[in-house]
Design an enzyme around this catalytic site. Structure first.
Site, PDB file in Angstrom:
ATOM      1  N   TYR A 137       0.843  -1.202   0.000  1.00  0.00           N
ATOM      2  CA  TYR A 137       0.000   0.000   0.000  1.00  0.00           C
ATOM      3  C   TYR A 137       0.872   1.244   0.000  1.00  0.00           C
ATOM      4  CZ  TYR A 137       0.713   1.040   5.016  1.00  0.00           C
ATOM      5  OH  TYR A 137       1.253   1.370   6.231  1.00  0.00           O
ATOM      6  N   CYS A 138       0.275   2.342  -0.436  1.00  0.00           N
ATOM      7  CA  CYS A 138       0.921   3.653  -0.406  1.00  0.00           C
ATOM      8  C   CYS A 138      -0.185   4.693  -0.314  1.00  0.00           C
ATOM      9  CB  CYS A 138       1.813   3.852  -1.638  1.00  0.00           C
ATOM     10  SG  CYS A 138       0.905   3.830  -3.196  1.00  0.00           S
ATOM     11  N   THR A 139       0.121   5.960  -0.573  1.00  0.00           N
ATOM     12  CA  THR A 139      -0.872   7.015  -0.355  1.00  0.00           C
ATOM     13  C   THR A 139      -2.085   6.888  -1.273  1.00  0.00           C
ATOM     14  OG1 THR A 139       1.017   8.427   0.112  1.00  0.00           O
ATOM     15  CG2 THR A 139      -1.120   9.516  -0.068  1.00  0.00           C
TER      16      THR A 139
ATOM     17  N   ILE B  76      -4.233   4.450   0.666  1.00  0.00           N
ATOM     18  CA  ILE B  76      -4.808   4.817   1.960  1.00  0.00           C
ATOM     19  C   ILE B  76      -5.998   5.761   1.765  1.00  0.00           C
ATOM     20  CG2 ILE B  76      -4.314   5.981   4.156  1.00  0.00           C
ATOM     21  CD1 ILE B  76      -1.260   5.384   3.423  1.00  0.00           C
TER      22      ILE B  76
END
Ligand SMILES: [Zn+2]
Ligand SMILES: [Zn+2]
Length: 327
Positions: free
Chosen positions: A181-183, A210
């Site tokens: 996951y990342c932003t 996210i």
């Protein structure tokens, strides 16, 4: 047209699309003019591998933008994350051509050909606590130190480009389901594609990152705040079980209020509580507080810089070069 005055009367759009673009320069030109004509602000990157942007504008202008992009067959699959704000999230509009839409130094990785399996936020929520799942955060330290998923593995990187060196730390999880996951999801497109190339088999990515998980599922088990690359600096994504994980750089009290040190030579990006912010006049240390070039603290800890805008890497780069020359 008058700019809207109501609270939450602006949209902030976060989006990317990996797709071959034949003439990035020509597309940049046309795209830039379109955005100017529609009063949009923000940062858009165009490369031969696709389009990546965060922009803000009135709901009408943003709706028009989304329709304009989706009408282009190259971007028909694009997914927009829409957040609301009471003001623009940027001062200016920048539309630039770069080598990659997310800088990874991996030009041969083509996520539109192969990438990790998408997990929609609802699916992620269902399986995130399963025994055979390992959640890996592909963001940099200054981002995850503000907030990350409970039990997520972090890579200890200062810049996304460093992640391939850290992949060996994940070898021990090869028999598990790896969820990256990342932003907003863009880094995971490349990171999960790279993991597949390195022989990992069960590779998933949190689609939309996210931000989309916060919008659609309330952000459960995201601890702290989510760092963002606009004037807001960090946003709340967890409305279900929020906790604070960062502490004031000065006094150590639980705090997630990020500021840039008022000393421009330092510009350290750290959490500083409201009270220390005022007593330290926005500086991170006593030395910074007395620095002759110290900027005036207005309570926000945000300083508009060069025409290139705010660059969270400047402090890191400078500290590294000082270390090299042995200061
Ligand atoms: Zn404090
Ligand atoms: Zn400082």
């Amino acid at each position: 047209m008058m700019e809207p005055l109501n609270p939450k009367a602006y949209f902030i759009l976060l989006y990317y699309c990996f797709t071959p673009i034949e003439d990035p320069e020509a597309f940049r030109e046309e795209h830039h003019l379109w955005c100017l004509a529609h009063h949009l602000k923000g940062r858009i990157i165009i490369a031969s591998e696709g389009l990546n942007g965060t922009i803000s504008g009135s709901p009408k202008d943003c709706e028009d933008y989304m329709a304009y992009i989706k009408a282009d067959p190259r971007f028909s699959d694009i997914d927009f994350k829409i957040e609301k704000s009471d003001k623009h999230a940027f001062e200016k509009l920048h539309v630039r051509v770069k080598e990659e839409i997310v800088h990874a130094d991996l030009p041969n990785i083509k996520p539109w050909q192969r990438t990790g399996t998408y997990l929609e936020p609802s699916e992620f929520k269902k399986i995130k606590d399963d025994e055979d799942v390992v959640i890996v955060d592909f963001r940099s330290e200054y981002e995850y130190s503000m907030g990350k998923f409970k039990n997520a593995i972090t890579l200890g990187i200062e810049n996304f480009r460093e992640f391939p060196e850290k992949i060996k730390d994940l070898e021990k999880f090869k028999d598990k389901k790896i969820i990256t996951y990342c932003t907003g999801g863009i880094k995971c497109e490349k990171a999960s594609a790279y993991l597949l190339e390195q022989g990992f088999e069960n590779v998933y990515q949190l689609h939309g990152g996210i931000i989309k998980y916060g919008i659609e599922e309330g952000g459960e088990d995201f601890e702290g705040k989510c760092y963002v690359f606009d004037n807001r600096v960090a946003v709340e994504v967890n409305s279900i079980n929020p906790v604070t994980i960062s502490a004031c750089f000065v006094c150590g009290v639980g705090c997630d209020r990020m500021v840039n040190c008022a000393n421009p030579m330092c510009n350290n990006h750290v959490p500083i509580c409201e009270s220390c912010g005022w007593t330290m006049e926005g500086a991170c240390t006593v030395e910074c507080k007395t620095h002759p070039e110290k900027r005036i603290y207005d309570g926000t800890g945000y300083y508009q810089k060069t025409p290139n805008g705010y660059n969270p890497y400047i402090g890191l780069i400078r500290r590294k070069s000082e270390a090299v020359i042995g200061k």
